[in-house]
Scaffold this motif. Sequence first.
Motif, mmCIF file in Angstrom:
data_model
loop_
_atom_site.group_PDB
_atom_site.id
_atom_site.type_symbol
_atom_site.label_atom_id
_atom_site.label_comp_id
_atom_site.label_asym_id
_atom_site.label_seq_id
_atom_site.Cartn_x
_atom_site.Cartn_y
_atom_site.Cartn_z
ATOM 1 N N GLU A 181 4.344 -7.209 -12.483
ATOM 2 C CA GLU A 181 4.854 -5.938 -12.841
ATOM 3 C C GLU A 181 4.569 -5.081 -11.502
ATOM 4 O O GLU A 181 5.174 -4.167 -11.232
ATOM 5 C CB GLU A 181 4.370 -5.524 -14.069
ATOM 6 N N ILE A 182 3.120 -4.785 -11.283
ATOM 7 C CA ILE A 182 2.639 -4.162 -9.996
ATOM 8 C C ILE A 182 3.668 -4.371 -8.757
ATOM 9 O O ILE A 182 3.751 -3.512 -8.162
ATOM 10 C CB ILE A 182 1.304 -3.964 -10.081
ATOM 11 N N SER A 183 3.826 -5.656 -8.575
ATOM 12 C CA SER A 183 4.531 -5.937 -7.254
ATOM 13 C C SER A 183 5.927 -5.236 -7.320
ATOM 14 O O SER A 183 6.496 -4.729 -6.275
ATOM 15 C CB SER A 183 4.481 -7.433 -7.209
ATOM 16 N N LYS A 184 6.567 -5.455 -8.595
ATOM 17 C CA LYS A 184 7.848 -4.708 -8.652
ATOM 18 C C LYS A 184 7.798 -3.293 -8.383
ATOM 19 O O LYS A 184 8.644 -2.850 -7.677
ATOM 20 C CB LYS A 184 8.502 -5.138 -10.165
ATOM 21 N N VAL B 11 9.546 8.771 -0.548
ATOM 22 C CA VAL B 11 8.548 8.063 -0.028
ATOM 23 C C VAL B 11 9.039 7.700 1.532
ATOM 24 O O VAL B 11 8.343 7.844 2.478
ATOM 25 C CB VAL B 11 8.019 6.935 -0.720
ATOM 26 N N LYS B 12 10.388 7.198 1.370
ATOM 27 C CA LYS B 12 10.977 6.515 2.611
ATOM 28 C C LYS B 12 11.366 7.822 3.653
ATOM 29 O O LYS B 12 11.551 7.405 4.886
ATOM 30 C CB LYS B 12 12.147 5.831 2.339
ATOM 31 N N TYR C 238 6.620 -2.614 1.427
ATOM 32 C CA TYR C 238 5.542 -3.240 0.604
ATOM 33 C C TYR C 238 4.981 -4.313 1.288
ATOM 34 O O TYR C 238 5.408 -5.509 1.271
ATOM 35 C CB TYR C 238 6.211 -3.709 -0.762
ATOM 36 N N THR C 239 3.937 -3.990 2.538
ATOM 37 C CA THR C 239 3.542 -4.855 3.502
ATOM 38 C C THR C 239 2.179 -5.786 2.582
ATOM 39 O O THR C 239 1.809 -5.669 1.661
ATOM 40 C CB THR C 239 2.887 -3.896 4.308
ATOM 41 N N GLY D 292 5.647 -1.682 -6.404
ATOM 42 C CA GLY D 292 5.144 -1.586 -5.225
ATOM 43 C C GLY D 292 6.466 -1.759 -4.251
ATOM 44 O O GLY D 292 6.441 -0.587 -3.404
ATOM 45 N N GLU D 293 7.531 -2.635 -4.539
ATOM 46 C CA GLU D 293 8.511 -2.601 -3.891
ATOM 47 C C GLU D 293 9.505 -1.377 -4.060
ATOM 48 O O GLU D 293 10.171 -0.819 -3.089
ATOM 49 C CB GLU D 293 9.449 -3.949 -4.090
#
Length: 115
Positions: A91-94, A105-106, A70-71, A96-97
């Motif tokens: 909430e959106i940052s969580k 994805v990874k 999450y850059t 994103g992480e």
Amino acid sequence: MRHRKNPYSTPGRLAIMRLPGKTFDFPLYNPASWLTVPMPDINDQDVVAALGACWEETRDEIVPQYRDGYTDIRRRWDQAVCGALGWDIDEISKLGELLAREPHVKGVAAGQWKQ
């Protein structure tokens, strides 16, 4: 040279991941999913100004893939989207992480060697 892989905010990426393509090729998404992606009201000048300013600030930056974490640029996009639409950035940052750590994805299963 610009390198713009996956230029989406976290909500945008999650919205298109809801309806994957019907093939094993990756990344390939169902075109119908684009019809369901929520779009901001482009008649709202405050929304357009906020998102446009973020685009101007980041349009020439190199954008790592989601699997790279999450850059900073993804955080900036999410902050712009949340600010423009009145969404909760925490909430959106969580999300994103979590998205960056998602095995799909990874590219590796959880707990495997690749961090």
